[in-house]
Design a protein around this motif. Structure first.
Motif, PDB file in Angstrom:
ATOM      1  N   GLU A   1       4.601 -25.342 -10.121  1.00  0.00           N
ATOM      2  CA  GLU A   1       3.286 -24.900 -10.598  1.00  0.00           C
ATOM      3  C   GLU A   1       3.333 -23.425 -10.950  1.00  0.00           C
ATOM      4  N   ARG A   2       2.899 -23.107 -12.145  1.00  0.00           N
ATOM      5  CA  ARG A   2       2.804 -21.728 -12.629  1.00  0.00           C
ATOM      6  C   ARG A   2       1.477 -21.150 -12.146  1.00  0.00           C
ATOM      7  N   LEU A   3       1.534 -20.016 -11.446  1.00  0.00           N
ATOM      8  CA  LEU A   3       0.343 -19.428 -10.828  1.00  0.00           C
ATOM      9  C   LEU A   3      -0.022 -18.115 -11.524  1.00  0.00           C
ATOM     10  N   ASN A   4      -1.181 -18.101 -12.156  1.00  0.00           N
ATOM     11  CA  ASN A   4      -1.582 -16.895 -12.899  1.00  0.00           C
ATOM     12  C   ASN A   4      -2.805 -16.200 -12.295  1.00  0.00           C
ATOM     13  N   ASP A   5      -3.168 -16.617 -11.088  1.00  0.00           N
ATOM     14  CA  ASP A   5      -4.309 -15.999 -10.409  1.00  0.00           C
ATOM     15  C   ASP A   5      -3.894 -15.700  -8.971  1.00  0.00           C
ATOM     16  N   PHE A   6      -4.245 -14.529  -8.471  1.00  0.00           N
ATOM     17  CA  PHE A   6      -3.806 -14.085  -7.145  1.00  0.00           C
ATOM     18  C   PHE A   6      -5.004 -13.557  -6.362  1.00  0.00           C
ATOM     19  N   HIS A   7      -5.184 -14.094  -5.147  1.00  0.00           N
ATOM     20  CA  HIS A   7      -6.284 -13.665  -4.279  1.00  0.00           C
ATOM     21  C   HIS A   7      -5.691 -13.176  -2.963  1.00  0.00           C
ATOM     22  N   LEU A   8      -5.991 -11.942  -2.598  1.00  0.00           N
ATOM     23  CA  LEU A   8      -5.455 -11.348  -1.369  1.00  0.00           C
ATOM     24  C   LEU A   8      -6.583 -11.094  -0.377  1.00  0.00           C
ATOM     25  N   SER A   9      -6.436 -11.658   0.826  1.00  0.00           N
ATOM     26  CA  SER A   9      -7.406 -11.454   1.902  1.00  0.00           C
ATOM     27  C   SER A   9      -6.779 -10.536   2.954  1.00  0.00           C
ATOM     28  N   LEU A  10      -7.374  -9.379   3.165  1.00  0.00           N
ATOM     29  CA  LEU A  10      -6.805  -8.386   4.083  1.00  0.00           C
ATOM     30  C   LEU A  10      -7.491  -8.408   5.441  1.00  0.00           C
ATOM     31  N   PRO A  11      -6.716  -8.224   6.529  1.00  0.00           N
ATOM     32  CA  PRO A  11      -7.306  -8.154   7.870  1.00  0.00           C
ATOM     33  C   PRO A  11      -8.186  -6.912   8.020  1.00  0.00           C
ATOM     34  N   GLU A  12      -9.057  -6.934   9.014  1.00  0.00           N
ATOM     35  CA  GLU A  12      -9.890  -5.770   9.299  1.00  0.00           C
ATOM     36  C   GLU A  12      -9.708  -5.304  10.738  1.00  0.00           C
ATOM     37  N   SER A  13      -8.583  -5.669  11.326  1.00  0.00           N
ATOM     38  CA  SER A  13      -8.313  -5.233  12.695  1.00  0.00           C
ATOM     39  C   SER A  13      -8.005  -3.738  12.716  1.00  0.00           C
ATOM     40  N   GLU A  14      -8.201  -3.102  13.854  1.00  0.00           N
ATOM     41  CA  GLU A  14      -7.899  -1.676  13.994  1.00  0.00           C
ATOM     42  C   GLU A  14      -6.425  -1.406  13.715  1.00  0.00           C
ATOM     43  N   GLU A  15      -5.576  -2.327  14.149  1.00  0.00           N
ATOM     44  CA  GLU A  15      -4.143  -2.168  13.967  1.00  0.00           C
ATOM     45  C   GLU A  15      -3.792  -2.117  12.481  1.00  0.00           C
ATOM     46  N   PHE A  16      -4.399  -3.012  11.715  1.00  0.00           N
ATOM     47  CA  PHE A  16      -4.118  -3.032  10.281  1.00  0.00           C
ATOM     48  C   PHE A  16      -4.742  -1.822   9.587  1.00  0.00           C
ATOM     49  N   LEU A  17      -5.980  -1.480   9.939  1.00  0.00           N
ATOM     50  CA  LEU A  17      -6.683  -0.385   9.267  1.00  0.00           C
ATOM     51  C   LEU A  17      -5.969   0.951   9.473  1.00  0.00           C
ATOM     52  N   ARG A  18      -5.300   1.114  10.601  1.00  0.00           N
ATOM     53  CA  ARG A  18      -4.648   2.389  10.910  1.00  0.00           C
ATOM     54  C   ARG A  18      -3.155   2.414  10.560  1.00  0.00           C
ATOM     55  N   ALA A  19      -2.621   1.289  10.124  1.00  0.00           N
ATOM     56  CA  ALA A  19      -1.181   1.211   9.835  1.00  0.00           C
ATOM     57  C   ALA A  19      -0.825   2.021   8.589  1.00  0.00           C
ATOM     58  N   ASP A  20       0.361   2.576   8.592  1.00  0.00           N
ATOM     59  CA  ASP A  20       0.886   3.268   7.418  1.00  0.00           C
ATOM     60  C   ASP A  20       1.656   2.252   6.584  1.00  0.00           C
ATOM     61  N   LEU A  21       1.027   1.766   5.524  1.00  0.00           N
ATOM     62  CA  LEU A  21       1.631   0.735   4.690  1.00  0.00           C
ATOM     63  C   LEU A  21       2.233   1.309   3.412  1.00  0.00           C
ATOM     64  N   THR A  22       2.484   2.622   3.416  1.00  0.00           N
ATOM     65  CA  THR A  22       3.083   3.261   2.240  1.00  0.00           C
ATOM     66  C   THR A  22       4.608   3.191   2.263  1.00  0.00           C
ATOM     67  N   LYS A  23       5.176   2.816   3.411  1.00  0.00           N
ATOM     68  CA  LYS A  23       6.634   2.776   3.539  1.00  0.00           C
ATOM     69  C   LYS A  23       7.221   1.620   2.744  1.00  0.00           C
ATOM     70  N   ASP A  24       8.428   1.811   2.232  1.00  0.00           N
ATOM     71  CA  ASP A  24       9.149   0.751   1.537  1.00  0.00           C
ATOM     72  C   ASP A  24       9.826  -0.124   2.589  1.00  0.00           C
ATOM     73  N   THR A  25       9.309  -1.328   2.763  1.00  0.00           N
ATOM     74  CA  THR A  25       9.812  -2.219   3.819  1.00  0.00           C
ATOM     75  C   THR A  25      10.734  -3.302   3.273  1.00  0.00           C
ATOM     76  N   ALA A  26      11.134  -3.190   2.006  1.00  0.00           N
ATOM     77  CA  ALA A  26      11.923  -4.238   1.357  1.00  0.00           C
ATOM     78  C   ALA A  26      13.234  -4.506   2.100  1.00  0.00           C
ATOM     79  N   LYS A  27      13.904  -3.445   2.562  1.00  0.00           N
ATOM     80  CA  LYS A  27      15.191  -3.614   3.234  1.00  0.00           C
ATOM     81  C   LYS A  27      15.022  -4.362   4.560  1.00  0.00           C
TER      82      LYS A  27
END
Length: 281
Positions: free
Chosen positions: A241-267
């Motif tokens: 199935e080819r998917l051309n629509d994307f919906h992202l639901s983000l948590p609202e926990s304190e842990e997620f809100l305060r996390a530094d998600l700017t780091k490159d975590t690919a490795k």
């Protein structure tokens, strides 16, 4: 899954049977797809909970429930609270493959910190004559993608000569994914019928998801499974199935809100996706 009983005309019954013969899809799948369109349920839409970057950094607490997830898709993969095993969503049911190798169908609400699901309505239906490795399988899958910039869902059914999987072991929030992956139990299965539930994500989504291919396995008898590391098989049925629509639901926990998600975590994510040790079952 719920069953719908209703009366239809002989003409409509004949049309359904002809379509089923032509496409190879079950009548139930054809009717489901028609209802999705009629009721304006999102089709060709990928619904994702949280991000892979958050998971890499050890944010494993519940973001949504399994029952909530099924409102947005009947096919997909993910994990559970505290990385307690691998999630496989297949034919509208949620299965949990735990680190002891057991597989359980989830009937009560169970939390998930990360998952991706779709209402699976394939555009293509093909046969793979032979795939002697995971690398060969993904090369074949590449032939059915016409873009590097869209998402694709893959369902592959059939008999597998060899399947190598792993299942994460439950851990506490905060333990980095790479460290959790280092102790993941791994399993080897031989001559088994089953299904690969997979997703291909474009490179630009690497901060949100596992870029490239990500497959989970579930045996036909629902007793074996896990995150796919390696496999081989012949005469496999593949639906895409080819998917051309994307919906992202983000948590609202304190842990997620305060996390530094700017780091490159690919490795770190790539390390977590690899095999680390073998545990034969």
């Amino acid at each position: 899954m719920p069953t719908l009983n209703c009366e239809i005309s002989p003409y409509l019954e004949s049309a359904l049977e002809e379509r089923s013969k032509m496409t190879g899809e079950s009548i139930a799948r054809i009717v489901t797809a028609a209802l999705l369109r009629a009721l304006e349920v999102p089709v060709h839409t990928l619904f994702q909970v949280s991000t892979s970057g958050a998971l890499v950094q050890g944010i494993y607490e519940r973001a949504v429930s399994s029952s909530f997830l099924l409102n947005y898709g009947d096919f997909g993969l993910g994990t559970f609270d505290n990385l307690d095993g691998e999630m496989v969503v297949l034919d509208g049911a949620v299965y949990q493959v735990r680190s002891d190798g057991t597989v359980t169908r989830i009937v009560d609400d169970t939390g998930t910190p990360f998952a991706v699901v779709v209402h699976f309505t394939p555009d293509q239906n093909q046969t793979i004559k032979s795939a002697m490795s995971f690398e060969e399988l993904t090369t074949i899958c590449d032939q059915y993608r016409d873009s590097e910039n869209l998402f694709y869902a893959f369902r592959i059914d059939g008999h597998f000569e060899h399947v190598h999987t792993r299942a994460m072991k439950a851990t506490l929030d905060g333990l980095l994914l790479a460290k959790a992956a280092a102790i993941q139990p791994e399993f080897e299965f031989r001559e088994v019928d089953g299904t690969l539930v997979g997703l291909w994500s474009p490179q630009f989504s690497r901060s949100l998801n596992v870029a490239g291919y990500h497959f989970h396995f579930l045996s036909e008898d629902r007793t074996k499974g896990g995150h796919l590391l390696q496999c081989s098989g012949k005469n496999l049925r593949i639906r895409i199935e080819r998917l051309n629509d994307f919906h992202l639901s983000l948590p609202e926990s304190e842990e997620f809100l305060r996390a530094d998600l700017t780091k490159d975590t690919a490795k770190d994510l790539a390390y977590a996706e690899q095999a680390h040790k073998k545990e034969n079952v």
